[in-house]
Design a protein around this motif. Structure first.
Motif, PDB file in Angstrom:
ATOM      1  N   PHE A 161     -28.162   2.635 -23.370  1.00 30.83           N
ATOM      2  CA  PHE A 161     -28.191   3.655 -24.421  1.00 30.83           C
ATOM      3  C   PHE A 161     -29.075   4.809 -23.933  1.00 30.83           C
ATOM      4  N   LEU A 162     -28.557   5.588 -22.982  1.00 31.64           N
ATOM      5  CA  LEU A 162     -29.385   6.552 -22.264  1.00 31.64           C
ATOM      6  C   LEU A 162     -29.852   7.694 -23.159  1.00 31.64           C
ATOM      7  N   GLY A 163     -29.001   8.158 -24.079  1.00 30.24           N
ATOM      8  CA  GLY A 163     -29.417   9.218 -24.993  1.00 30.24           C
ATOM      9  C   GLY A 163     -30.581   8.780 -25.852  1.00 30.24           C
ATOM     10  N   GLY A 209     -37.966  17.633 -18.951  1.00 32.50           N
ATOM     11  CA  GLY A 209     -36.738  17.435 -18.192  1.00 32.50           C
ATOM     12  C   GLY A 209     -35.562  16.988 -19.029  1.00 32.50           C
ATOM     13  N   GLU A 210     -35.631  17.229 -20.358  1.00 35.50           N
ATOM     14  CA  GLU A 210     -34.562  16.782 -21.248  1.00 35.50           C
ATOM     15  C   GLU A 210     -33.930  17.912 -22.055  1.00 35.50           C
ATOM     16  N   SER A 211     -34.490  19.121 -21.998  1.00 38.53           N
ATOM     17  CA  SER A 211     -34.016  20.202 -22.867  1.00 38.53           C
ATOM     18  C   SER A 211     -33.430  21.354 -22.051  1.00 38.53           C
ATOM     19  N   ILE A 212     -32.108  21.534 -22.127  1.00 40.38           N
ATOM     20  CA  ILE A 212     -31.469  22.674 -21.470  1.00 40.38           C
ATOM     21  C   ILE A 212     -31.909  23.973 -22.129  1.00 40.38           C
ATOM     22  N   ARG A 213     -32.052  23.958 -23.452  1.00 42.92           N
ATOM     23  CA  ARG A 213     -32.454  25.162 -24.187  1.00 42.92           C
ATOM     24  C   ARG A 213     -33.820  25.663 -23.712  1.00 42.92           C
ATOM     25  N   LYS A 214     -34.776  24.769 -23.576  1.00 39.07           N
ATOM     26  CA  LYS A 214     -36.111  25.176 -23.110  1.00 39.07           C
ATOM     27  C   LYS A 214     -36.067  25.628 -21.658  1.00 39.07           C
ATOM     28  N   MET A 215     -35.205  24.990 -20.862  1.00 43.03           N
ATOM     29  CA  MET A 215     -35.088  25.377 -19.457  1.00 43.03           C
ATOM     30  C   MET A 215     -34.555  26.807 -19.336  1.00 43.03           C
ATOM     31  N   ILE A 216     -33.523  27.140 -20.112  1.00 48.55           N
ATOM     32  CA  ILE A 216     -32.962  28.492 -20.087  1.00 48.55           C
ATOM     33  C   ILE A 216     -33.982  29.509 -20.586  1.00 48.55           C
ATOM     34  N   PHE A 217     -34.714  29.146 -21.642  1.00 46.94           N
ATOM     35  CA  PHE A 217     -35.747  30.042 -22.160  1.00 46.94           C
ATOM     36  C   PHE A 217     -36.810  30.316 -21.105  1.00 46.94           C
ATOM     37  N   THR A 218     -37.226  29.282 -20.375  1.00 44.88           N
ATOM     38  CA  THR A 218     -38.233  29.453 -19.331  1.00 44.88           C
ATOM     39  C   THR A 218     -37.724  30.374 -18.224  1.00 44.88           C
ATOM     40  N   TYR A 219     -36.467  30.186 -17.842  1.00 46.70           N
ATOM     41  CA  TYR A 219     -35.866  31.025 -16.794  1.00 46.70           C
ATOM     42  C   TYR A 219     -35.855  32.496 -17.223  1.00 46.70           C
ATOM     43  N   ILE A 220     -35.411  32.744 -18.454  1.00 46.37           N
ATOM     44  CA  ILE A 220     -35.354  34.119 -18.971  1.00 46.37           C
ATOM     45  C   ILE A 220     -36.759  34.709 -19.076  1.00 46.37           C
ATOM     46  N   ILE A 229     -34.509  22.291 -11.119  1.00 50.14           N
ATOM     47  CA  ILE A 229     -34.805  21.553 -12.356  1.00 50.14           C
ATOM     48  C   ILE A 229     -33.645  21.665 -13.332  1.00 50.14           C
ATOM     49  N   PHE A 230     -33.041  22.857 -13.409  1.00 52.46           N
ATOM     50  CA  PHE A 230     -31.897  23.054 -14.296  1.00 52.46           C
ATOM     51  C   PHE A 230     -30.737  22.132 -13.902  1.00 52.46           C
ATOM     52  N   GLY A 231     -30.495  22.024 -12.585  1.00 52.34           N
ATOM     53  CA  GLY A 231     -29.443  21.133 -12.116  1.00 52.34           C
ATOM     54  C   GLY A 231     -29.731  19.677 -12.466  1.00 52.34           C
ATOM     55  N   PHE A 232     -30.991  19.291 -12.359  1.00 48.77           N
ATOM     56  CA  PHE A 232     -31.370  17.924 -12.721  1.00 48.77           C
ATOM     57  C   PHE A 232     -31.122  17.662 -14.204  1.00 48.77           C
ATOM     58  N   ILE A 233     -31.558  18.607 -15.066  1.00 51.96           N
ATOM     59  CA  ILE A 233     -31.382  18.431 -16.512  1.00 51.96           C
ATOM     60  C   ILE A 233     -29.907  18.399 -16.876  1.00 51.96           C
ATOM     61  N   LEU A 234     -29.132  19.316 -16.285  1.00 55.85           N
ATOM     62  CA  LEU A 234     -27.696  19.376 -16.588  1.00 55.85           C
ATOM     63  C   LEU A 234     -27.000  18.087 -16.165  1.00 55.85           C
ATOM     64  N   GLY A 235     -27.330  17.614 -14.971  1.00 56.59           N
ATOM     65  CA  GLY A 235     -26.743  16.355 -14.494  1.00 56.59           C
ATOM     66  C   GLY A 235     -27.123  15.193 -15.395  1.00 56.59           C
ATOM     67  N   ASN A 236     -28.367  15.196 -15.855  1.00 58.87           N
ATOM     68  CA  ASN A 236     -28.841  14.138 -16.741  1.00 58.87           C
ATOM     69  C   ASN A 236     -28.090  14.167 -18.066  1.00 58.87           C
ATOM     70  N   LYS A 237     -27.845  15.357 -18.587  1.00 58.43           N
ATOM     71  CA  LYS A 237     -27.110  15.482 -19.861  1.00 58.43           C
ATOM     72  C   LYS A 237     -25.666  15.017 -19.703  1.00 58.43           C
ATOM     73  N   ILE A 238     -25.033  15.416 -18.596  1.00 57.54           N
ATOM     74  CA  ILE A 238     -23.649  14.988 -18.358  1.00 57.54           C
ATOM     75  C   ILE A 238     -23.579  13.469 -18.226  1.00 57.54           C
ATOM     76  N   ARG A 239     -24.527  12.886 -17.517  1.00 52.95           N
ATOM     77  CA  ARG A 239     -24.551  11.425 -17.350  1.00 52.95           C
ATOM     78  C   ARG A 239     -24.725  10.711 -18.685  1.00 52.95           C
ATOM     79  N   ASN A 240     -25.539  11.302 -19.559  1.00 50.22           N
ATOM     80  CA  ASN A 240     -25.808  10.671 -20.850  1.00 50.22           C
ATOM     81  C   ASN A 240     -24.620  10.771 -21.796  1.00 50.22           C
ATOM     82  N   GLN A 241     -23.715  11.706 -21.530  1.00 50.92           N
ATOM     83  CA  GLN A 241     -22.541  11.823 -22.394  1.00 50.92           C
ATOM     84  C   GLN A 241     -21.509  10.749 -22.079  1.00 50.92           C
TER      85      GLN A 241
END
Length: 370
Positions: A230-232, A283-294, A358-370
């Motif tokens: 139950f990864l999510g 390492g779990e939030s794409i939204r925070k990662m994008i905000f940090t990048y911007i 880091i973004f690639g890691f988070i995105l990959g983690n989200k895809i895996r959890n789906q």
């Protein structure tokens, strides 16, 4: 009370103010009864076994099953208040659609239980063990202590079973109420522990340690859910555990007496924890990662635009320069201007590469959890 008197009360569907711990009630039908101030078993008894008893739809208030073994007992659709199962061994018992309120499951061994659709509020599962296939589907656990509670691989407990996505220790008011009112049953008299004695306990110390307890609970849930796939749910518990870790460190700074070097180390760890949460969500939030990048793009754009060494027509243009720097495409406008600008270019490009990784890691983690 003897069996004859018990049978007479059963006809009235009301049983109260009696001790039936010496009677053989195996196979009795207490369904839809009101059972109040009744002792089915007590701490003083050894090897008390209750089998095949039907409590379906019953109302139980201030009832004791302490130290008993309950086999194949049915509590479906019942309402249990101030009911004690302390030190019980429960085998194949059912609580489907039951309401459990201010009830005691400390030190109990619960095997093959069904809690589907149950509402569990202000119950204590301290050192309780759930073994075998425990069904929790659609059940709701709120304001209940899961500290040192063990769930084995067969348990179907999920994140959705935690009401409000918060455990008891995260609500200071409710936890204080639990510690004081629950541990005294509102009488001012402390309840006994597993050794049938009153332990050295202080509610304020427990309140101060509530984040450390919450950290342990979430990390145990993380391990349980990760092992079951139950990864999510596991990742959610991981994030909550890290946040409780930060709150625990802050509580240590406020309440513990230690030397300045230890406090400094704890303070730096807490600040680091906070930044990892705000910038990356651990390492779990794409939204925070994008905000940090911007944010980095905007910050360096402002630095370049405000620098007297660089001539840029407007801030929008400076943002384009900053973005290219993030992907290692440094424009000619900011090349070979000065050692300081070259250093800033290198710093931003390095940050950009790290954030992309880091973004690639988070995105990959989200895809895996789906």
């Amino acid at each position: 009370m003897d069996l004859e008197k018990l049978s007479e009360q059963l006809k009235q569907r009301i049983i109260e103010d009696c001790d039936i711990s010496v009677l053989n009630t195996d196979g009795f039908d207490f369904s839809d009864c009101t059972i109040r101030n009744v002792v089915f078993s007590s701490d003083a008894q050894q090897e008390r076994c209750l089998k095949n008893i039907n409590f379906k739809g019953a109302q139980l208030e201030n009832v004791s099953f302490e130290n008993a073994t309950l086999e194949n007992c049915n509590f479906d659709a019942s309402r249990l208040s101030r009911t004690s199962f302390k030190n019980c061994k429960m085998v194949a018992c059912r609580f489907r659609n039951a309401t459990l309120y201010w009830s005691d499951f400390r030190y109990s061994e619960i095997n093959q239980v069904t809690l589907e659709g149950a509402n569990i509020d202000y119950c204590d599962f301290y050192r309780a063990i759930f073994m075998g296939v425990g069904i929790f589907r659609k059940s709701r656990i709120s304001n209940s202590s899961l500290y040192y509670t063990y769930f084995d691989e067969g348990s179907t407990l999920r994140k959705e079973n935690i009401a409000g996505n918060k455990i008891l220790q995260q609500n200071k008011h409710n936890y204080r109420k639990f510690l004081i009112d629950w541990n005294t049953y509102g009488t001012g008299v402390r309840k006994n522990n597993q050794q049938n004695s009153i332990s050295d306990w202080n509610p304020q110390n427990s309140l101060n340690a509530r984040f450390a307890d919450a950290e342990d609970i979430y990390k145990n849930l993380n391990g349980l859910w990760m092992s079951k796939g139950f990864l999510g749910d596991a990742n959610w518990a991981y994030v909550q555990g890290k946040r409780m870790e930060r709150h625990r460190m802050i509580a240590e700074l406020l309440h513990e007496k230690s030397n300045i070097f230890r406090k400094l180390g704890i303070g730096l760890a807490a600040v680091s924890n906070l930044f990892l949460d705000l910038l990356f969500g651990y390492g779990e939030s794409i939204r925070k990662m994008i905000f940090t990048y911007i944010l980095v793009v905007f910050a360096f754009a402002y630095i370049f635009y405000a620098s007297y060494e660089i001539s840029l027509p407007n801030y929008i243009y400076a943002m384009g320069v900053s973005f290219k720097n993030m992907v290692a495409m440094t424009p000619d406008e900011v090349k070979s201007i000065s050692p300081l600008i070259d250093f800033l270019n290198v710093v931003q490009t390095t940050i950009g590469i790290l954030l992309t990784g880091i973004f690639g890691f988070i995105l990959g983690n989200k895809i895996r959890n789906q």
